[in-house]
Enzyme design. Structure first.
Site, PDB file in Angstrom:
ATOM      1  N   ASP A 180       1.403  -1.081   0.168  1.00  0.00           N
ATOM      2  CA  ASP A 180      -0.033   0.203   0.028  1.00  0.00           C
ATOM      3  C   ASP A 180       0.839   1.111  -0.626  1.00  0.00           C
ATOM      4  O   ASP A 180       1.998   1.286   0.310  1.00  0.00           O
ATOM      5  CB  ASP A 180      -0.318  -0.185   1.105  1.00  0.00           C
ATOM      6  CG  ASP A 180      -1.434   0.650   1.257  1.00  0.00           C
ATOM      7  OD1 ASP A 180      -2.228   1.257  -0.186  1.00  0.00           O
ATOM      8  OD2 ASP A 180      -2.065   1.146   2.892  1.00  0.00           O
ATOM      9  N   ASP A 182       0.051   5.244   1.358  1.00  0.00           N
ATOM     10  CA  ASP A 182      -0.567   5.597   2.567  1.00  0.00           C
ATOM     11  C   ASP A 182      -0.291   5.338   3.695  1.00  0.00           C
ATOM     12  O   ASP A 182      -1.055   3.880   3.410  1.00  0.00           O
ATOM     13  CB  ASP A 182      -1.172   6.622   1.737  1.00  0.00           C
ATOM     14  CG  ASP A 182      -1.697   7.420   0.978  1.00  0.00           C
ATOM     15  OD1 ASP A 182      -0.596   7.973   1.229  1.00  0.00           O
ATOM     16  OD2 ASP A 182      -2.539   7.102   0.369  1.00  0.00           O
TER      17      ASP A 182
END
Length: 382
Positions: A180, A182
């Site tokens: 991922d 963020d």
């Protein structure tokens, strides 16, 4: 005999991909602690003739490399201790080839070598973990004008273990690591909290309620959940305006570069709820490489916790889903990866432990995740 020069303080190894400037002390320590298991797994099942065979004249065997790495942690333990207690001591060179011949590296017992490697690593790691901030800049010399700091010594010791794993073959390469963005590679939490709070106030919504629905989701999905009466596309444009006002307040995490450098010659990618131009801008601004595969919000019909994004990344990398590891920070992302049939490490950068219970492993930071990542990558079987 002329000694080869030492790597510079900011050395970048083209062979194994490690950049000293990217290697934080925590990341270096995580790497060092992973080596006993990684060398044991790589070497313990090799036939004796393969273990002791030199591939060409002048190139060490796998056993000789293991002996060298074992001795590195003994020598560097002494070097660091001297540098911490003496004023710029002069360090004796290791003279690697002479040492290998004098100590008959290629005739030693693998079991004994691996046991001593573990002991030396444990001792060196214990010493390193106690070094205080002012001590990292203390220095020693080997040859005239070859002055190196304690920080360099620890990075060099981490590099030795990684580099020689590549020399002997670091294991299977048919796995992939997916990140991922963020909360994992980019520290966007403070900026996004301000953006969503500003939007919630603008629309007379509870900021805490709105924020609770943002993690790991595409912005349009969040808007549809918290404000179904509004035009999600129009509101997303407003949020992007607020985002533009934040400028460059989206730094990468300090250990992100070191973790990605471990994946040289490995398959990896990112799966994000953001948009490709924004993600690439933030990664590049932080000095990170472009992902070989990037699946963003525009490439999926359903965002996290649906597994579509992670399954698409695995397909693009041509790796079966069970052979993918995911690094996530949000419950929705953990659920998406689990639903895809992938192994998940959750980093506690944005959520507490109890909200990440669905992950296979949990770690405080990317540095803490290094042993978990390398251990998983080096396993021959899932």
């Amino acid at each position: 005999m002329t000694l080869p020069p030492l790597p510079e303080e900011d050395h970048h190894c083209e062979s194994c991909g490690l950049r000293y400037g990217d290697l934080t002390t925590a990341a270096a320590l995580g790497l060092i602690r992973s080596y006993p298991t990684r060398y044991r797994r790589r070497l313990q099942h090799l036939p004796v003739d393969v273990l002791r065979r030199r591939p060409t004249s002048g190139v060490w065997s796998a056993l000789e490399y293991a002996c060298h790495v074992r001795d590195v942690y003994d020598v560097y333990d002494t070097r660091v201790r001297r540098t911490l207690t003496e004023h710029e001591p002069t360090l004796e060179p290791m003279r690697n080839d002479e040492r290998a011949e004098q100590r008959a590296y290629n005739q030693q017992s693998l079991a004994a070598v691996l046991l001593d490697l573990e002991r030396n690593v444990d001792r060196f790691a214990a010493l390193t973990s106690e070094i205080s901030e002012p001590q990292w800049s203390r220095s020693a010399v080997r040859l005239p004008r070859e002055r190196r700091t304690v920080l360099w010594m620890v990075r060099q010791a981490a590099h030795e273990g990684l580099h020689h794993l590549h020399d002997i073959g670091a294991g299977a390469t048919d796995k992939a690591v997916l990140f991922d963005v963020d909360g994992v590679l980019v520290d966007s939490y403070p900026a996004y909290r301000r953006i969503w709070s500003r939007w919630a106030d603008h629309r007379n919504l509870d900021p805490d309620m709105v924020w609770s629905h943002t993690h790991g989701r595409r912005p349009v999905d969040t808007i549809q959940v918290v404000a179904p009466h509004l035009d999600a596309a129009a509101e997303y444009r407003l949020i992007r305006e607020f985002m533009a006002h934040e400028g460059d307040n989206f730094p990468v995490y300090p250990d992100a570069a070191a973790v990605l450098s471990l994946l040289k010659d490995r398959r990896w990618g990112v799966v994000t709820s953001g948009r490709t131009p924004t993600v690439l801008h933030r990664l590049r601004a932080g000095g990170l490489p472009d992902p070989p595969v990037l699946v963003d919000s525009s490439q999926v019909r359903r965002g996290k916790p649906d597994p579509e994004g992670y399954l698409r990344a695995a397909q693009l990398l041509n790796v079966p889903a069970p052979d993918c590891m995911v690094i996530e920070d949000a419950p929705a992302g953990v659920e998406a990866a689990r639903n895809a049939g992938m192994t998940v490490i959750a980093v506690r950068t944005t959520h507490p432990d109890d909200e990440l219970a669905g992950a296979h492993h949990r770690a405080d930071t990317l540095s803490d995740a290094i042993p978990l990542i390398t251990d998983w990558l080096d396993r021959t079987h899932p």
